[in-house]
Design a protein around this motif. Sequence first.
Motif, PDB file in Angstrom:
ATOM      1  N   LYS A  51      53.331  21.076  37.443  1.00 60.77           N
ATOM      2  CA  LYS A  51      52.248  22.050  38.049  1.00 60.77           C
ATOM      3  C   LYS A  51      52.099  23.359  37.298  1.00 60.77           C
ATOM      4  CE  LYS A  51      51.846  20.267  42.555  1.00 60.77           C
ATOM      5  NZ  LYS A  51      51.802  20.718  43.910  1.00 60.77           N
ATOM      6  N   THR A  52      51.120  24.010  36.969  1.00 64.26           N
ATOM      7  CA  THR A  52      51.053  25.271  36.221  1.00 64.26           C
ATOM      8  C   THR A  52      51.066  26.326  37.478  1.00 64.26           C
ATOM      9  OG1 THR A  52      48.501  25.190  36.381  1.00 64.26           O
ATOM     10  CG2 THR A  52      49.416  24.421  34.412  1.00 64.26           C
ATOM     11  N   PRO A  53      51.924  27.132  37.192  1.00 65.88           N
ATOM     12  CA  PRO A  53      52.078  28.265  38.184  1.00 65.88           C
ATOM     13  C   PRO A  53      50.874  29.315  38.541  1.00 65.88           C
ATOM     14  CG  PRO A  53      53.015  28.954  36.133  1.00 65.88           C
ATOM     15  CD  PRO A  53      52.512  27.671  35.769  1.00 65.88           C
ATOM     16  N   THR A  54      50.318  29.341  39.794  1.00 64.29           N
ATOM     17  CA  THR A  54      49.290  29.939  40.281  1.00 64.29           C
ATOM     18  C   THR A  54      49.552  31.355  40.383  1.00 64.29           C
ATOM     19  OG1 THR A  54      49.656  29.604  42.403  1.00 64.29           O
ATOM     20  CG2 THR A  54      48.105  27.784  41.370  1.00 64.29           C
ATOM     21  N   THR A  55      48.535  32.163  39.901  1.00 64.56           N
ATOM     22  CA  THR A  55      48.882  33.630  39.841  1.00 64.56           C
ATOM     23  C   THR A  55      48.007  34.305  41.128  1.00 64.56           C
ATOM     24  OG1 THR A  55      47.082  33.867  38.257  1.00 64.56           O
ATOM     25  CG2 THR A  55      49.231  33.786  37.487  1.00 64.56           C
ATOM     26  N   THR A  56      48.506  34.882  42.144  1.00 62.22           N
ATOM     27  CA  THR A  56      47.638  35.438  43.091  1.00 62.22           C
ATOM     28  C   THR A  56      47.237  36.948  42.827  1.00 62.22           C
ATOM     29  OG1 THR A  56      49.811  36.290  43.986  1.00 62.22           O
ATOM     30  CG2 THR A  56      48.706  33.952  44.556  1.00 62.22           C
ATOM     31  N   THR A  57      45.956  37.093  43.175  1.00 61.95           N
ATOM     32  CA  THR A  57      45.630  38.394  42.867  1.00 61.95           C
ATOM     33  C   THR A  57      45.711  39.300  44.111  1.00 61.95           C
ATOM     34  OG1 THR A  57      43.476  37.744  43.745  1.00 61.95           O
ATOM     35  CG2 THR A  57      43.797  37.783  41.429  1.00 61.95           C
ATOM     36  N   THR A  58      46.444  40.446  43.985  1.00 61.98           N
ATOM     37  CA  THR A  58      46.592  41.409  45.278  1.00 61.98           C
ATOM     38  C   THR A  58      45.957  42.865  44.975  1.00 61.98           C
ATOM     39  OG1 THR A  58      48.395  42.376  44.032  1.00 61.98           O
ATOM     40  CG2 THR A  58      48.849  40.257  45.316  1.00 61.98           C
ATOM     41  N   THR A  59      45.329  43.257  45.880  1.00 57.21           N
ATOM     42  CA  THR A  59      44.682  44.411  45.926  1.00 57.21           C
ATOM     43  C   THR A  59      45.436  45.584  46.577  1.00 57.21           C
ATOM     44  OG1 THR A  59      43.916  43.878  48.421  1.00 57.21           O
ATOM     45  CG2 THR A  59      42.386  43.231  46.548  1.00 57.21           C
ATOM     46  N   PRO A  60      45.477  46.692  45.875  1.00 57.61           N
ATOM     47  CA  PRO A  60      46.413  47.594  46.204  1.00 57.61           C
ATOM     48  C   PRO A  60      46.070  48.156  47.846  1.00 57.61           C
ATOM     49  CG  PRO A  60      44.835  48.390  44.609  1.00 57.61           C
ATOM     50  CD  PRO A  60      44.687  46.955  44.618  1.00 57.61           C
TER      51      PRO A  60
END
Length: 55
Positions: A40-49
């Motif tokens: 699986k390709t690693p999923t990147t999570t977007t975070t808000t400050p």
Amino acid sequence: MPQLNPNPWFFIMLTSWLTFSLIIQPKLLSFVSTNPPSNKTPTTTTTTPWTWPWT
């Protein structure tokens, strides 16, 4: 100084190393992993400050 006498300890170390290498290790490596790795390709999570209320 009896610590420098390798007579009994070298034989014990050599025997245990050979036992592990020739008998125990192949038996352990023959088991199938219960959770095989996947491609699986690693999923990147977007975070808000975080906005702090006191700044």
